[in-house]
Structure formats: structure tokens, C-alpha cells
Design an enzyme around this catalytic site. Sequence first.
Site, mmCIF file in Angstrom:
data_model
loop_
_atom_site.group_PDB
_atom_site.id
_atom_site.type_symbol
_atom_site.label_atom_id
_atom_site.label_comp_id
_atom_site.label_asym_id
_atom_site.label_seq_id
_atom_site.Cartn_x
_atom_site.Cartn_y
_atom_site.Cartn_z
ATOM 1 N N ASP A 44 50.082 28.439 57.808
ATOM 2 C CA ASP A 44 49.364 27.524 58.700
ATOM 3 C C ASP A 44 50.126 26.204 58.830
ATOM 4 O O ASP A 44 49.728 25.320 59.587
ATOM 5 C CB ASP A 44 47.906 27.320 58.249
ATOM 6 C CG ASP A 44 47.778 26.741 56.856
ATOM 7 O OD1 ASP A 44 48.812 26.554 56.185
ATOM 8 O OD2 ASP A 44 46.632 26.459 56.437
ATOM 9 N N SER A 45 51.266 26.097 58.111
ATOM 10 C CA SER A 45 52.183 24.965 58.323
ATOM 11 C C SER A 45 52.662 24.949 59.769
ATOM 12 O O SER A 45 53.177 23.932 60.243
ATOM 13 C CB SER A 45 53.375 25.064 57.374
ATOM 14 O OG SER A 45 53.982 26.343 57.468
ATOM 15 N N ASP A 83 48.530 33.601 56.792
ATOM 16 C CA ASP A 83 47.763 32.553 56.121
ATOM 17 C C ASP A 83 46.380 32.433 56.764
ATOM 18 O O ASP A 83 46.289 32.338 57.999
ATOM 19 C CB ASP A 83 48.519 31.230 56.352
ATOM 20 C CG ASP A 83 48.595 30.370 55.128
ATOM 21 O OD1 ASP A 83 48.025 30.736 54.092
ATOM 22 O OD2 ASP A 83 49.251 29.306 55.231
ATOM 23 N N LYS A 112 46.777 35.372 52.969
ATOM 24 C CA LYS A 112 46.912 34.398 51.878
ATOM 25 C C LYS A 112 45.773 33.399 51.962
ATOM 26 O O LYS A 112 45.459 32.935 53.058
ATOM 27 C CB LYS A 112 48.264 33.679 51.960
ATOM 28 C CG LYS A 112 48.417 32.561 50.928
ATOM 29 C CD LYS A 112 49.850 32.049 50.825
ATOM 30 C CE LYS A 112 50.223 30.990 51.837
ATOM 31 N NZ LYS A 112 49.381 29.772 51.802
ATOM 32 N N GLU A 114 44.085 29.789 49.983
ATOM 33 C CA GLU A 114 44.300 28.712 49.022
ATOM 34 C C GLU A 114 43.096 28.589 48.090
ATOM 35 O O GLU A 114 41.952 28.660 48.544
ATOM 36 C CB GLU A 114 44.496 27.372 49.761
ATOM 37 C CG GLU A 114 45.754 27.344 50.601
ATOM 38 C CD GLU A 114 46.005 25.981 51.270
ATOM 39 O OE1 GLU A 114 45.320 24.990 50.933
ATOM 40 O OE2 GLU A 114 46.901 25.928 52.126
ATOM 41 N N GLU A 181 52.252 25.930 44.431
ATOM 42 C CA GLU A 181 52.881 24.840 45.188
ATOM 43 C C GLU A 181 52.724 23.497 44.470
ATOM 44 O O GLU A 181 51.647 23.188 43.937
ATOM 45 C CB GLU A 181 52.229 24.751 46.586
ATOM 46 C CG GLU A 181 52.785 23.597 47.413
ATOM 47 C CD GLU A 181 52.467 23.658 48.892
ATOM 48 O OE1 GLU A 181 51.754 24.585 49.326
ATOM 49 O OE2 GLU A 181 52.955 22.754 49.612
HETATM 50 O O1 KIV Z 1 51.579 27.265 55.341
HETATM 51 C C1 KIV Z 1 52.614 27.422 54.676
HETATM 52 O O2 KIV Z 1 53.735 27.418 55.179
HETATM 53 C C2 KIV Z 1 52.455 27.619 53.246
HETATM 54 C C3 KIV Z 1 53.658 27.427 52.396
HETATM 55 C C4 KIV Z 1 53.815 25.982 52.145
HETATM 56 C C5 KIV Z 1 53.590 28.213 51.132
HETATM 57 O O3 KIV Z 1 51.383 27.879 52.782
#
Ligand code: KIV
Length: 263
Positions: A44-45, A83, A112, A114, A181
Site C-alpha cells: 500500500d506504499s 497488501d 499481508k 499489519e 519493519e
Molecule cells: O507497503 C509496503 O510497501 C510495505 C513494505 C514497506 C513492507 O508494506
Amino acid sequence: MNKKMTINSIQKTKGERPLVMITAYDALFAKLFENSVDMILVGDSLNMSFAGRKDTLSANMEQMIYHTNAVCNGAKNSFVVCDMPFGTYTNKEDALTNAIKVFQTTNADCIKIEGGADKAYIVEHLVTNGIAVCGHIGLLPQSVRGEGGYKVKGRTAKEQQSLIEDARAIEEAGAFCMVIEGVIAELASEIASCVNIPVIGIGAGNGVDGQVLVFSDMLGLFEEFTPKFVKKYIDGASIVKDAIKTYSDEVKSREFPEEIHTY
Ligand code: KIV
């Protein structure tokens, strides 16, 4: 062409060799990365480096599904991680509904989420229902507003204890691997040795079971800021800007197109 990884072959790398994960948000880059990495993360970056937002919080399911499909189209032979965006797994019912949406509308191999021990019941619910889950502990970018900034974790004894508990809870809940992280390297390494699943670090030193970087950071394309843990393998921004400037100059001077570019 490399053999596509599975959750089983990923787990088997533990203690054998470090895993390589990179983010990608589109087919073009995913295809370029595919043969050099084990896993591609549609992080989600993308909300920051692709969409230009200040943090990851406004990413949504529609966006994540769109980009995951693009990555899967570009890298058909890669293990792809999608994500789950902020607010889409606050309870186990929503988490499952949204994860099923990812599995039914993309070829992602896992999702994924968090969170640590507090999210273990959600991981367990997803795994029980056939969703492969990659955990994400330590610094949680989706908590940036709740915590008032990005804070490196593991400096106090209390944080150290709770991170170890987080890792154990996520493993016990059935995650097949996890990202860690922004954690002090010594602690991250200890955490990796406390669990039997691969622990993939970002800003967590060299003692873990693999590394992940955001591609636009490591290619030097994202200029807003560079965290300490990022190694810029090329100065992508300068390379791109120089090329565009040369193109612009050549169009203006009529140097481009030349005979060889002309029908
Ligand atoms: O969103 C992302 O790119 C991430 C990485 C920082 C692991 O979660």
C-alpha cells in the site's frame, strides 16, 4: 526463468538462504523484477510513491486489486503478495470478505496485514478459511497517524517483549511468513530465531530471513525522503530527468526523430 515460489518453498528457505522481496505496482516493473526476486509485494506504499499521497492510509481495496492485477499480469511466474489497505481488516468478518475479494479477482498468492498479537485472531480466521497470510510487525505504516509518526521499535524492554510476543502470536495464528519493519537489528535477529517461519526485514538489519525494499526507494526514484535503511542502487531520478531533458532538447532542436525513427 525461475521456478515460481509457493508458501511451502518460501518456508523451506528458513535457515537455508535469505528471501528477496521487492514492491511493484504495475506490470512493467513487475516483469523487470520477476527473475531476480522470490516475492513481489503490491504494497500500500503505492499510495505514496504511485498516487503521491502523504501516507498509506487512503489506499483502498479497489486500488489494491487494480495494482495487484497489473503486477500479476506482468509477472505471471512470481509469488505475489497483496497488501490489505488500512481499515479493511478491523474485524474478522470484514477481513475475510476483503481477502476473498482479493483471491477471487486477482491471482495474488497471499495477502499481508499489519499487526501483532492484537491481530492474531484475524490471521487465524483468514488462514482457517484458505487465505495465505503474510504478517507485518514492528513499525506499522498504517498506524502513522495513531502514533504521531514513524517510530523505530524495540528500544525499550517493554517493546522488545511485546514484539517477541507479536511474532509468536502471528506464527501461531498460521501466517506462513512475516515482514518486520523498523526494528533494532539485534532484536529483529532474535525474533527471527524465535519463530519457525521466515521473517523478512525492512529497516531491521541483516540477521533476519530476508529483505524487502520499496522499489521506488531503492531505484532512487522517490525523492521526497530517504529512510536510513534504504540503499539507492541507482540514482533513478537523475537518470530519468536527464533522459527526458535530452528528449525535450532534441525535439526542440529537431534532432529527434532521425531517419532511423522515420517511416
Ligand atoms: O507497503 C509496503 O510497501 C510495505 C513494505 C514497506 C513492507 O508494506
